[in-house]
Scaffold this motif. Sequence first.
Motif, PDB file in Angstrom:
ATOM      1  N   GLY A  12     -29.479  29.538   9.820  1.00 33.75           N
ATOM      2  CA  GLY A  12     -29.146  28.138  10.034  1.00 33.75           C
ATOM      3  C   GLY A  12     -30.091  27.386  10.946  1.00 33.75           C
ATOM      4  O   GLY A  12     -30.593  26.319  10.606  1.00 33.75           O
ATOM      5  N   TYR A  13     -30.344  27.944  12.146  1.00 28.99           N
ATOM      6  CA  TYR A  13     -31.204  27.234  13.087  1.00 28.99           C
ATOM      7  C   TYR A  13     -31.817  28.187  14.095  1.00 28.99           C
ATOM      8  O   TYR A  13     -31.404  29.341  14.231  1.00 28.99           O
ATOM      9  CB  TYR A  13     -30.449  26.106  13.801  1.00 28.99           C
ATOM     10  CG  TYR A  13     -29.213  26.505  14.590  1.00 28.99           C
ATOM     11  CD1 TYR A  13     -29.289  26.967  15.903  1.00 28.99           C
ATOM     12  CD2 TYR A  13     -27.939  26.386  14.024  1.00 28.99           C
ATOM     13  CE1 TYR A  13     -28.156  27.289  16.625  1.00 28.99           C
ATOM     14  CE2 TYR A  13     -26.796  26.699  14.736  1.00 28.99           C
ATOM     15  CZ  TYR A  13     -26.912  27.153  16.040  1.00 28.99           C
ATOM     16  OH  TYR A  13     -25.781  27.481  16.757  1.00 28.99           O
ATOM     17  N   VAL A  14     -32.821  27.660  14.802  1.00 24.02           N
ATOM     18  CA  VAL A  14     -33.507  28.418  15.837  1.00 24.02           C
ATOM     19  C   VAL A  14     -33.788  27.486  17.002  1.00 24.02           C
ATOM     20  O   VAL A  14     -34.034  26.296  16.819  1.00 24.02           O
ATOM     21  CB  VAL A  14     -34.815  29.040  15.294  1.00 24.02           C
ATOM     22  CG1 VAL A  14     -35.788  27.967  14.836  1.00 24.02           C
ATOM     23  CG2 VAL A  14     -35.459  29.954  16.322  1.00 24.02           C
ATOM     24  N   SER A  40     -31.607  14.062  23.812  1.00 25.40           N
ATOM     25  CA  SER A  40     -31.386  13.715  25.204  1.00 25.40           C
ATOM     26  C   SER A  40     -32.640  14.180  25.943  1.00 25.40           C
ATOM     27  O   SER A  40     -33.496  14.850  25.354  1.00 25.40           O
ATOM     28  CB  SER A  40     -30.141  14.427  25.746  1.00 25.40           C
ATOM     29  OG  SER A  40     -30.389  15.813  25.900  1.00 25.40           O
ATOM     30  N   PRO A  41     -32.792  13.859  27.221  1.00 24.18           N
ATOM     31  CA  PRO A  41     -33.969  14.342  27.948  1.00 24.18           C
ATOM     32  C   PRO A  41     -34.068  15.865  27.997  1.00 24.18           C
ATOM     33  O   PRO A  41     -35.150  16.412  28.191  1.00 24.18           O
ATOM     34  CB  PRO A  41     -33.785  13.753  29.354  1.00 24.18           C
ATOM     35  CG  PRO A  41     -32.951  12.535  29.145  1.00 24.18           C
ATOM     36  CD  PRO A  41     -32.012  12.899  28.035  1.00 24.18           C
ATOM     37  N   GLN A  42     -32.932  16.548  27.817  1.00 22.32           N
ATOM     38  CA  GLN A  42     -32.913  18.005  27.943  1.00 22.32           C
ATOM     39  C   GLN A  42     -32.874  18.746  26.613  1.00 22.32           C
ATOM     40  O   GLN A  42     -33.147  19.936  26.574  1.00 22.32           O
ATOM     41  CB  GLN A  42     -31.696  18.428  28.772  1.00 22.32           C
ATOM     42  CG  GLN A  42     -31.674  17.862  30.172  1.00 22.32           C
ATOM     43  CD  GLN A  42     -32.843  18.334  31.020  1.00 22.32           C
ATOM     44  OE1 GLN A  42     -33.207  19.508  30.990  1.00 22.32           O
ATOM     45  NE2 GLN A  42     -33.437  17.417  31.771  1.00 22.32           N
ATOM     46  N   GLN A  43     -32.548  18.055  25.517  1.00 20.35           N
ATOM     47  CA  GLN A  43     -32.330  18.768  24.263  1.00 20.35           C
ATOM     48  C   GLN A  43     -32.539  17.835  23.072  1.00 20.35           C
ATOM     49  O   GLN A  43     -32.146  16.678  23.105  1.00 20.35           O
ATOM     50  CB  GLN A  43     -30.913  19.346  24.239  1.00 20.35           C
ATOM     51  CG  GLN A  43     -30.700  20.459  23.242  1.00 20.35           C
ATOM     52  CD  GLN A  43     -29.346  21.137  23.455  1.00 20.35           C
ATOM     53  OE1 GLN A  43     -28.328  20.486  23.621  1.00 20.35           O
ATOM     54  NE2 GLN A  43     -29.352  22.464  23.441  1.00 20.35           N
ATOM     55  N   VAL A  44     -33.167  18.376  22.018  1.00 15.25           N
ATOM     56  CA  VAL A  44     -33.448  17.606  20.812  1.00 15.25           C
ATOM     57  C   VAL A  44     -33.009  18.425  19.601  1.00 15.25           C
ATOM     58  O   VAL A  44     -33.220  19.648  19.557  1.00 15.25           O
ATOM     59  CB  VAL A  44     -34.952  17.272  20.704  1.00 15.25           C
ATOM     60  CG1 VAL A  44     -35.278  16.622  19.362  1.00 15.25           C
ATOM     61  CG2 VAL A  44     -35.367  16.357  21.854  1.00 15.25           C
ATOM     62  N   CYS A  54     -31.721  22.330  12.136  1.00 13.67           N
ATOM     63  CA  CYS A  54     -32.244  23.682  11.906  1.00 13.67           C
ATOM     64  C   CYS A  54     -33.235  24.072  12.993  1.00 13.67           C
ATOM     65  O   CYS A  54     -33.634  25.239  13.069  1.00 13.67           O
ATOM     66  CB  CYS A  54     -32.864  23.822  10.512  1.00 13.67           C
ATOM     67  SG  CYS A  54     -34.224  22.720  10.182  1.00 13.67           S
ATOM     68  N   VAL A  55     -33.630  23.122  13.841  1.00 12.77           N
ATOM     69  CA  VAL A  55     -34.459  23.388  15.016  1.00 12.77           C
ATOM     70  C   VAL A  55     -33.850  22.668  16.204  1.00 12.77           C
ATOM     71  O   VAL A  55     -33.497  21.492  16.107  1.00 12.77           O
ATOM     72  CB  VAL A  55     -35.913  22.934  14.801  1.00 12.77           C
ATOM     73  CG1 VAL A  55     -36.682  22.902  16.124  1.00 12.77           C
ATOM     74  CG2 VAL A  55     -36.626  23.837  13.817  1.00 12.77           C
TER      75      VAL A  55
END
Length: 299
Positions: A12-14, A40-44, A54-55
Motif C-alpha cells: 500500500g505505502y512506504v 503539514s510542515p512535518q508530514q506529506v 502510497c508515499v
Amino acid sequence: MNSTPVRVSRLGYVNFETPDVQRLTEYYTKVLGFALVDESPQQVFLTTGNDHHCVVIDKAEAARGRSVVGYEIQEDLDSAQRRLKEAGLATERRTDIGPGTPDVLVLTEPETGAGLHLYESQTPSGVTATFDQRPSKLGHVAAYTPSTDGMRTFYESAMGFRWADSIGDFFVFLRCNADHHAANFMQSDTYQGMHHIAYEARDLNHLQIMIDNLARQGYRLYWGPGRHAVGHNIFTYHEDPDGNHIELFTQLDVMLDEEKGYYEPRPWHEHFPMKPTTWEADALAMNAWGPLPPHGLKR
C-alpha cells in the motif's frame, strides 16, 4: 508460527524520513508526477491514484528510506490481530496514524526494525489517473536484512506471502498477489535499511516518458535500461535527492494461476513453464541485457 497467516492483498505505502521535506516533495511531484494529497510542515502524503497515499514523507534529522511499510489485507483487523497474537507477535491497534488510514494494526518487522502497518482500506484520494510521467503504482520495496531465511519465514508464516524466486542464498523475492514480488530482501552483515524502492510504468512508452522527464529535471540513470532475469522486468535505476535508490520498471512477471504455480509465459523466459527458482548469482540473473550495476552487488 503455527497459526494461519494474515492475508495480505497488496503493498500500500512506504514512509521516507528526510531532513528536507520540501526538497523530497518537489522530487515526487515534479520529477515523478505524484499528486500531493495532504501536507503539514512535518508530514506529506502523496499518491499515484485512488488510494489516499502510497508515499509518506516524514520530517526527521537524517534521511532514511522504508521506515514504515503499509500493506492492505483481505480481512478485518480484529481477525488479523488475533492470529498475529497466536503467532507470538506483538501488535498495537491505532487510529492516529494519519489521514487516509483511520484504523491500523501496527507491528515491527523482525531483523530490520521497520514498522509494518496493516489496514483494510484507505480513504479515496479523489485523484484521477493521468497519462504523464506519474507511475501507475508503488511496485515493491527491497531492504537489507541479517537473515533472508528469517525474513522469508516471517513473511510466509505470519503475513501469507509466497516465495517468488531467489538469487543464491542471499537474495529472496516474495509476493502477496499475482505480481512477482512486493517485497525482496538481501542478506548483509555490512548494510542495513532500504535497498531500493520501485514504481511501475504501464508499458515501455510510459517508461520512456518517465525517463525523459528525469533527464529534463536533471536526474541521470546510474543503471539501465536492462532486463532482470529474476522477475523479468525491464528496469532503470536512479537516486532521489536523499540518495535513496529508485527503480522505474515495467513488464514484471505475474502468476495468474496459483494452482499451476508458474508465471504467465513471456517470449523472453528462459524456461517454459517459468516457475519460482533459485538463480545463480551471476550477471544474467541481475541483467539479461548487459552489465551488473556500477557498484556491483553491495552486501
